[in-house]
Enzyme design. Structure first.
Site, short mmCIF file in Angstrom:
data_model
loop_
_atom_site.label_atom_id
_atom_site.label_comp_id
_atom_site.label_asym_id
_atom_site.label_seq_id
_atom_site.Cartn_x
_atom_site.Cartn_y
_atom_site.Cartn_z
N THR A 258 -25.46 -41.43 4.33
CA THR A 258 -24.65 -42.45 3.66
C THR A 258 -25.49 -43.20 2.64
OG1 THR A 258 -25.11 -44.13 5.35
CG2 THR A 258 -23.17 -42.73 5.68
N CYS A 289 -22.10 -46.12 -2.93
CA CYS A 289 -20.79 -46.75 -3.07
C CYS A 289 -20.39 -46.83 -4.55
CB CYS A 289 -20.80 -48.14 -2.44
SG CYS A 289 -22.09 -49.25 -3.08
N THR A 290 -21.35 -47.13 -5.42
CA THR A 290 -21.04 -47.26 -6.84
C THR A 290 -20.73 -45.90 -7.46
OG1 THR A 290 -22.45 -49.22 -7.01
CG2 THR A 290 -21.91 -48.09 -9.06
N ASN A 320 -28.28 -56.11 2.55
CA ASN A 320 -29.38 -56.38 3.48
C ASN A 320 -30.74 -56.02 2.91
OD1 ASN A 320 -28.31 -57.61 5.76
ND2 ASN A 320 -27.60 -55.68 6.62
N THR A 347 -29.57 -49.30 -10.82
CA THR A 347 -28.61 -48.54 -10.03
C THR A 347 -28.82 -47.06 -10.32
OG1 THR A 347 -26.26 -48.05 -9.63
CG2 THR A 347 -26.84 -48.79 -11.85
#
Length: 481
Positions: A258, A289-290, A320, A347
């Site tokens: 993940t 996720c992005t 986190n 990113t």
């Protein structure tokens, strides 16, 4: 009777109808492993008000509210059919029935539309597939919630165990409590009990063994009756094939990461390239996720207009990985207090696009700003298109994609004029197109894409796991290609 009285009476009537739908939806799910959807939104285990709100939400994407009086006949028609495991969208059934001019009854039309899930064509439920979670943090606990929710008849995915490092006294109770309550996503929908003697968490009847280990090499999963399992690594500690291969222990058949994979690890965005997974592939990544948020709309725009180049700027909730207060961090800027600052960072989503969309030749750049919100992010996708278009055309196209295309589970669409980030907590889509913020000028388009970087991403992870496990059930009516 006044207008107000009429409105209240109408509401009570719709409440009664929605109430009658709940046992039908539940029975189909428990006994036949059928998930009832409404425009890609599950109605399983939903309350009366939730069912009515989901029907009303249809106006955001279809232009008009959908009434339970329209969908109930299709739901009733399903009960008379010999259905196998599947997902059936009664919103789509109602919409396509309206445009059908053959004069068929609801029962006849429904039987034809879901014929692939009935009789000799239907899938037979298997014994299920074991799943192990390695790590039990933000994504791990949300994936656990989804696995428990989707247990259905017991013929699909079965969460058998989680692997964590020992945390000292009352460790099991504390981990169960974190599964039970979440400051962002609310209470767990069901009951959770703990058996410390057997190191087991019972969630809605699912027995989940908690295994304590500091390294994958310490675990023999067959000792716990686990076999041919899919292990979901939520730690992000290992990103390449060599590191992730440590999980391929007795009892584990495949490993799903993940986080973005490195090297030759396939980065999979469900809905876009999940069909490229080779049957014998044992290690794969669900990307970030992005990446999941931008790749589906990027593919949709490229399919229709062509994309010559692009830039994505993510305004991302803190995670986190950042510090609560200023402290040392190996990365630049991330050591500064997350809840007090906007933090410029990098990113990897832009570079990951090439793995998920190898046919896209356009250069895509990207950067990110972490902001002081705990969940839900927005990706601002600026594109140079292959042809000129208009804002109206782009919005009509993306609305249609969100309703009827194979990407409808990934792309959602909202026209809400006052939408803000908290409105999208719990969204099950990879991203949501904000129609009001969309900008188009000739061959330049700027899309604003909301995404629940925790829950929406976890839903994408589950879809990938369902696909590689062989329990990704078909959806009817089939989306247009």
């Amino acid at each position: 009777m006044t207008v107000n009285d009429d409105s209240f009476t109408n509401w009570k009537n719709r409440e009664e109808i929605a109430e009658s739908m709940i046992p039908i939806i539940g029975k189909l799910h428990r006994e036949r492993d059928v998930t009832v959807l409404l425009h890609s939104r599950s109605l399983v285990n939903k309350s009366v008000v939730s069912i009515l709100k989901t029907h009303r939400f249809a106006r955001q994407i279809a232009g008009e509210e959908l009434s339970v009086t329209e969908t109930l006949p299709f739901l009733q028609a399903l009960t008379a059919l010999d259905l196998g495991p599947s997902q059936i969208d009664i919103g789509m059934l109602a919409a396509t029935y309206k445009s059908d001019d053959r004069g068929l009854s609801v029962a006849e039309f429904t039987a034809e539309a879901v014929a692939g899930a009935t009789g000799a064509n239907k899938l037979e439920g298997g014994a299920g597939r074991d799943v192990v979670l390695y790590g039990f943090g933000r994504i791990g606990r949300l994936v656990a919630r989804l696995l428990i929710e989707k247990a259905g008849s017991g013929n699909g995915l079965r969460l058998r165990a989680i692997v964590v490092r020992g945390g000292g006294e009352a460790d099991l109770v504390k981990r169960a409590s974190l599964l039970r309550r979440d400051s962002i996503h609310g209470q767990f929908q069901g009951t959770i009990t703990v058996d410390e003697e057997s190191s087991t968490i019972f969630a809605n009847g699912n027995a989940i063994k908690v295994i304590y280990a500091s390294d994958p090499s310490e675990v023999d999963y067959t000792a716990y009756g686990i076999k041919d399992a899919i292990l979901i690594d939520n730690t992000g500690k290992w990103r390449d094939r060599e590191g992730l291969s440590k999980h391929l222990r007795p009892g584990i058949d495949k490993v799903v990461l993940t986080a973005p994979g490195k090297g030759d690890v396939p980065n999979i965005v469900h809905g876009v390239n999940h069909d490229t997974i080779k049957p014998d592939e044992q290690i794969l990544s669900c990307a970030s996720c992005t990446t999941n948020a931008i790749v589906p709309p990027l593919k949709a725009m490229d399919d229709e207009y062509g994309v010559l180049r692009g830039h994505v700027e993510t305004v991302h909730s803190f995670t986190n990985d950042q510090n609560l207060l200023d402290n040392y961090h190996k990365a630049d800027r991330r050591g500064r207090s997350a809840p007090l600052n906007m933090v410029i960072t990098e990113t990897g989503a832009a570079s990951a696009v090439a793995k998920a969309l190898p046919d896209l030749k356009a250069p895509i750049t990207g950067s990110s700003i972490r902001v002081p919100v705990p969940d839900v992010s927005i990706a601002i996708l600026s594109l140079r298109l292959g042809r000129e278009t208009s804002r109206e055309e782009v919005l009509d196209y993306l609305r249609e994609v969100s309703l009827h295309s194979p990407l409808k589970r990934q792309i959602d669409f909202t026209t809400a004029p006052d939408a803000v980030s908290m409105d999208f907590v719990g969204s099950r889509h990879a991203s949501i197109v904000d129609a009001g913020a969309t900008k188009v000028d000739g061959d330049n388009a700027i899309l604003y894409l909301w995404y629940d970087n925790e829950f929406g991403y976890s839903c994408q992870v589950i879809r990938v796991v369902q696909h590689v496990s062989g329990v990704e059930y078909p959806t009817y009516p089939a989306p247009a290609v």
